[in-house]
Scaffold this active site. Structure first.
Site, PDB file in Angstrom:
ATOM      1  N   LYS A 199       0.842  -1.139   0.007  1.00  0.00           N
ATOM      2  CA  LYS A 199      -0.133  -0.122   0.130  1.00  0.00           C
ATOM      3  C   LYS A 199       0.933   1.374   0.013  1.00  0.00           C
ATOM      4  CE  LYS A 199      -3.657   2.449   2.456  1.00  0.00           C
ATOM      5  NZ  LYS A 199      -4.392   2.415   3.673  1.00  0.00           N
ATOM      6  N   GLU A 238       7.574  -6.708   0.812  1.00  0.00           N
ATOM      7  CA  GLU A 238       6.250  -6.568   1.523  1.00  0.00           C
ATOM      8  C   GLU A 238       5.232  -7.731   1.633  1.00  0.00           C
ATOM      9  OE1 GLU A 238       4.778  -4.512   3.956  1.00  0.00           O
ATOM     10  OE2 GLU A 238       5.939  -2.919   3.947  1.00  0.00           O
ATOM     11  N   LYS A 253      -2.436  -1.436  -3.747  1.00  0.00           N
ATOM     12  CA  LYS A 253      -3.149  -0.178  -3.502  1.00  0.00           C
ATOM     13  C   LYS A 253      -2.245   1.013  -3.812  1.00  0.00           C
ATOM     14  CE  LYS A 253      -6.188   2.078  -0.242  1.00  0.00           C
ATOM     15  NZ  LYS A 253      -6.467   2.194   0.970  1.00  0.00           N
TER      16      LYS A 253
HETATM   17  C1  PBG Z   1      -6.919   3.512   5.414  1.00  0.00           C
HETATM   18  C2  PBG Z   1      -7.199   3.307   4.293  1.00  0.00           C
HETATM   19  C3  PBG Z   1      -7.333   4.246   3.406  1.00  0.00           C
HETATM   20  C4  PBG Z   1      -8.014   3.765   2.079  1.00  0.00           C
HETATM   21  C5  PBG Z   1      -8.371   2.556   2.431  1.00  0.00           C
HETATM   22  N1  PBG Z   1      -8.083   2.392   3.984  1.00  0.00           N
HETATM   23  C6  PBG Z   1      -6.660   5.698   3.403  1.00  0.00           C
HETATM   24  C7  PBG Z   1      -5.569   5.936   3.808  1.00  0.00           C
HETATM   25  O1  PBG Z   1      -4.543   5.199   3.731  1.00  0.00           O
HETATM   26  O2  PBG Z   1      -5.329   7.346   4.195  1.00  0.00           O
HETATM   27  C8  PBG Z   1      -8.137   4.512   0.861  1.00  0.00           C
HETATM   28  C9  PBG Z   1      -9.023   3.888  -0.109  1.00  0.00           C
HETATM   29  C10 PBG Z   1      -9.305   4.864  -1.296  1.00  0.00           C
HETATM   30  O3  PBG Z   1      -8.606   5.921  -1.417  1.00  0.00           O
HETATM   31  O4  PBG Z   1     -10.135   4.294  -1.983  1.00  0.00           O
HETATM   32  N2  PBG Z   1      -7.741   2.959   6.768  1.00  0.00           N
END
Ligand code: PBG
Length: 328
Positions: A199, A238, A253
């Site tokens: 991520k 990771e 992601k």
């Molecule tokens: C954090 C989380 C995020 C998203 C999913 N889980 C935001 C972040 O890391 O700031 C983002 C998902 C999206 O932008 O659609 N719990």
């Protein structure tokens, strides 16, 4: 006289829709899609998120209707995010037995039994008053190991409420192992982990933070725990860590800007690979379509197809419902 060109005529297989359908290498089905859904405490009617057209902060009642419709369209699953009324330094709403996400999970499990796959996003940022994904230490950094305990509590609450899969998204080191051991220790051996493994600290999460009303304190960011967009090989490290710690599914992601990472992860592991087509990726298509600059439905389908073609088995996307309707 024209020189004959018999060797290869690639256009032969493109001549009719039926031929194209026959030889299509990649297929997109509603079953491959997971819809991210928001449930908010303290509202009595759903509220549309302005930067995510078609996406709502739901009440439990409207969430139940939405999931019933998604299920009848054949969407593969839903991933739930809670938006609490109260926030605190630790994010205790994440594991409160009557926290909004837990109440919603129970309601959906009651409605559908095992016929729907319920994924619970597992992080505390929606529940903390500072907006970080863990416990903030005195020096302002997020304390990795103290945060793992919060994720363990959250995982148990979500498993108890009926989640099939918990999805840790906080990017703390060791989070999958910590969650796996907490689940196993409490008898939840069958609850799975969909790990946000690679991520990135991306600028594409802006509309999501509107949807969950999260603003990181003091103009902060998540670069101290999420990955640097310059690094692709690091994603494989990771992912390997998460698989060895017990991840059942690994996720990349965002998706579109990281298709190289999706493809590399697909080649490196044999567990299912998910990709999160995030809020900013969805919002950009809608914004351009609203101006009449692109055909939004067609671009959205092409984008999600590209994520699948790059190797994702599962795609989390805000377009799940629209695509499922198109793909009937
Ligand atoms: C954090 C989380 C995020 C998203 C999913 N889980 C935001 C972040 O890391 O700031 C983002 C998902 C999206 O932008 O659609 N719990």
């Amino acid at each position: 006289m024209l020189v004959p060109f018999p060797q290869r005529r690639l256009r032969r297989l493109r001549r009719t829709p039926a031929l194209r359908e026959l030889v299509a290498e990649t297929r997109l089905s509603p079953r491959d899609l997971i819809a991210p859904l928001f449930v908010r405490e303290g509202i009595d009617a759903p509220v549309e998120v302005p930067s995510l057209p078609g996406v709502h902060q739901h009440t439990i009642a409207s969430l139940r209707r939405e999931v019933a419709e998604l299920t009848s369209l054949g969407v593969g699953g839903v991933v739930l995010f809670g938006v609490p009324e109260q926030r605190d330094a630790e994010g205790s709403g994440c594991w409160a037995p009557d926290g909004i996400a837990q109440r919603a999970l129970r309601a959906l499990r009651d409605d559908h039994g095992d016929a729907v796959v319920l994924v619970a996003d597992l992080c505390v940022d929606e529940y903390t008053d500072h907006g970080h994904c863990g416990i903030v230490a005195v020096d302002g950094t997020v304390d990795n190991d103290a945060t793992l305990e919060l994720y363990q509590r959250g995982a148990l609450a979500q498993a108890e409420a009926g989640a099939d899969l918990v999805a840790p998204s906080g990017m703390m080191d060791g989070q999958v192992a910590a969650i796996r051991s907490a689940l196993d220790g409490a008898g939840y051996e069958t609850t799975g982990i969909l790990a946000y493994a690679a991520k990135y600290a991306s600028a594409l999460y802006g509309p999501f933070r509107d949807a969950v009303d999260v603003c990181i304190a003091d103009g902060g960011d998540r670069k101290g725990y999420q990955q640097d967009p310059r690094n692709a090989r690091e994603a494989l490290v990771e992912v390997a860590e998460d698989v060895s710690e017990g991840a059942d599914i690994v996720m990349v992601k965002p998706a579109l800007a990281y298709l190289d990472v999706v493809a590399a992860v697909r080649a490196a592991v044999d567990v299912p690979v998910a990709a999160y087509h995030v809020s900013g990726e969805y919002a950009m298509v809608h914004a351009a379509a609203q101006r009449g600059w692109i055909d939004g439905d067609a671009v959205m389908e092409e984008h999600v197809l590209a994520i699948r073609r790059a190797g994702a088995d599962l795609i989390l996307t805000y377009a799940a419902r629209d695509l499922a309707e198109r793909l009937q």
